[in-house]
Structure formats: C-alpha cells, structure tokens
Design a protein around this motif. Structure first.
Motif, PDB file in Angstrom:
ATOM      1  N   ALA A  32       0.818  -1.215   0.000  1.00  0.00           N
ATOM      2  CA  ALA A  32       0.000   0.000   0.000  1.00  0.00           C
ATOM      3  C   ALA A  32       0.851   1.264   0.000  1.00  0.00           C
ATOM      4  O   ALA A  32       0.473   2.271  -0.608  1.00  0.00           O
ATOM      5  N   LEU A  33       2.000   1.219   0.683  1.00  0.00           N
ATOM      6  CA  LEU A  33       2.795   2.424   0.859  1.00  0.00           C
ATOM      7  C   LEU A  33       4.111   2.399   0.084  1.00  0.00           C
ATOM      8  O   LEU A  33       4.863   3.370   0.128  1.00  0.00           O
ATOM      9  N   GLY A  57      -3.842   3.223  12.783  1.00  0.00           N
ATOM     10  CA  GLY A  57      -2.785   4.071  12.231  1.00  0.00           C
ATOM     11  C   GLY A  57      -2.917   4.222  10.733  1.00  0.00           C
ATOM     12  O   GLY A  57      -2.756   5.320  10.184  1.00  0.00           O
ATOM     13  N   MET A  58      -3.217   3.116  10.059  1.00  0.00           N
ATOM     14  CA  MET A  58      -3.383   3.170   8.598  1.00  0.00           C
ATOM     15  C   MET A  58      -4.588   4.021   8.208  1.00  0.00           C
ATOM     16  O   MET A  58      -4.535   4.767   7.230  1.00  0.00           O
ATOM     17  N   MET A  59      -5.656   3.914   8.958  1.00  0.00           N
ATOM     18  CA  MET A  59      -6.845   4.726   8.664  1.00  0.00           C
ATOM     19  C   MET A  59      -6.560   6.207   8.915  1.00  0.00           C
ATOM     20  O   MET A  59      -6.912   7.060   8.096  1.00  0.00           O
ATOM     21  N   THR A  60      -5.922   6.513  10.033  1.00  0.00           N
ATOM     22  CA  THR A  60      -5.650   7.893  10.421  1.00  0.00           C
ATOM     23  C   THR A  60      -4.672   8.577   9.474  1.00  0.00           C
ATOM     24  O   THR A  60      -4.897   9.712   9.052  1.00  0.00           O
ATOM     25  N   ASP A  65      -9.050   1.829   3.842  1.00  0.00           N
ATOM     26  CA  ASP A  65     -10.370   1.226   4.016  1.00  0.00           C
ATOM     27  C   ASP A  65     -10.219   0.047   4.987  1.00  0.00           C
ATOM     28  O   ASP A  65      -9.492  -0.902   4.696  1.00  0.00           O
ATOM     29  N   PRO A  66     -10.898   0.082   6.128  1.00  0.00           N
ATOM     30  CA  PRO A  66     -10.714  -0.972   7.128  1.00  0.00           C
ATOM     31  C   PRO A  66     -11.122  -2.355   6.631  1.00  0.00           C
ATOM     32  O   PRO A  66     -10.482  -3.351   6.979  1.00  0.00           O
ATOM     33  N   HIS A  67     -12.163  -2.432   5.824  1.00  0.00           N
ATOM     34  CA  HIS A  67     -12.605  -3.734   5.318  1.00  0.00           C
ATOM     35  C   HIS A  67     -11.559  -4.342   4.378  1.00  0.00           C
ATOM     36  O   HIS A  67     -11.287  -5.543   4.438  1.00  0.00           O
ATOM     37  N   HIS A  68     -10.978  -3.514   3.533  1.00  0.00           N
ATOM     38  CA  HIS A  68      -9.930  -3.970   2.621  1.00  0.00           C
ATOM     39  C   HIS A  68      -8.724  -4.460   3.424  1.00  0.00           C
ATOM     40  O   HIS A  68      -8.181  -5.541   3.161  1.00  0.00           O
ATOM     41  N   HIS A  72      -7.420  -8.468   3.677  1.00  0.00           N
ATOM     42  CA  HIS A  72      -6.110  -8.854   3.153  1.00  0.00           C
ATOM     43  C   HIS A  72      -5.098  -9.228   4.233  1.00  0.00           C
ATOM     44  O   HIS A  72      -4.007  -9.709   3.902  1.00  0.00           O
ATOM     45  N   THR A  73      -5.438  -9.028   5.488  1.00  0.00           N
ATOM     46  CA  THR A  73      -4.491  -9.366   6.561  1.00  0.00           C
ATOM     47  C   THR A  73      -4.970 -10.530   7.421  1.00  0.00           C
ATOM     48  O   THR A  73      -4.374 -10.818   8.458  1.00  0.00           O
TER      49      THR A  73
END
Length: 130
Positions: A32-33, A57-60, A65-68, A72-73
């Motif tokens: 993603a990053l 942290g990723m959302m902030t 997208d939390p569902h994505h 995937h995790t």
C-alpha cells in the motif's frame, strides 16, 4: 451475558496465528505504501503502539479502508494447522449461564471460520466483529 475475546483467550494465537497476521500486515503496508519490508514492519509496530492497532494508524494517516485491510491481513489456507486451543475450553464455555458473545477486532468471516476449526462455534451465541 459474557463477552469473550478470541486471541489468547479461546485459543493460543501468539504461537502461530498472530505472527502470520503480523507478516500479512507488514506485506499490506509494503504494497500500500511502497515500503521495503523492514520499514513496513517498523511502521506496523509504531502504529500498533501509537494507536493501539495497526489498522487505526493506517486509517488515520493513510485513509485506508478498514474492510480492505482486514480482508487482506486475515487470509489463511492452513488455519487448521495454525490453530490450537486448550482441550477444556468447550466444556467451560458451555457451563457459562446466559449469552456467550464473541467480541473481536478481527473480520467476522475469519472469526467464524476459526471458531469452527477450533470446535467452538456451537459454544457461542453470537459473533460481534469490527
């Protein structure tokens, strides 16, 4: 009513499942990053410490997208091999009077599948997931 936690309460998550989830989260951050593995792992840990969860942290900081992220995790082809629970858990759960609700920060599909693999699905009345 009893609110039950999944990881390291109903099963031994620290030995196999949580390290794999950490690897999957690190890969997610890498992809993603665009980070190398070492930096992604450090950032995953930093977000977990700073926010209480890598996902937060990723959302902030990245609008993830939390569902994505959760989908995937929490991918396991070998959940049966990775999961382990103490033998007394089903009997102890069944003895609890009232509703038994699993409350988890994992995706519902993963939590439900893990409960089935562990032989605990029939021991809970509901699964509440993020």
């Amino acid at each position: 009513m009893y609110l039950l936690d999944l990881d390291n309460t109903l099963h031994h998550a620290s030995s196999h499942i949580l390290p794999e989830i950490n690897r999957q989260m690190t890969r997610y951050l890498q992809n993603a990053l665009g980070l190398p593995q070492e930096h992604a792992s450090q950032l995953r840990t930093h977000y977990w410490v700073q926010h209480g969860a890598t996902l937060l942290g990723m959302m902030t900081h990245h609008g993830t997208d939390p569902h994505h992220f959760l989908h995937h995790t929490h991918q396991f082809d070998n959940l049966q091999v990775l999961s382990h629970r103490p033998g007394h858990v089903p009997q102890r759960l069944r003895r609890l009077p009232g509703l038994r609700v699993l409350l988890t920060n994992a995706p519902k599909a993963y939590a439900t599948e893990l409960l089935k693999v562990l032989g605990l699905f029939s021991c809970v009345d509901a699964v509440v997931a993020i």
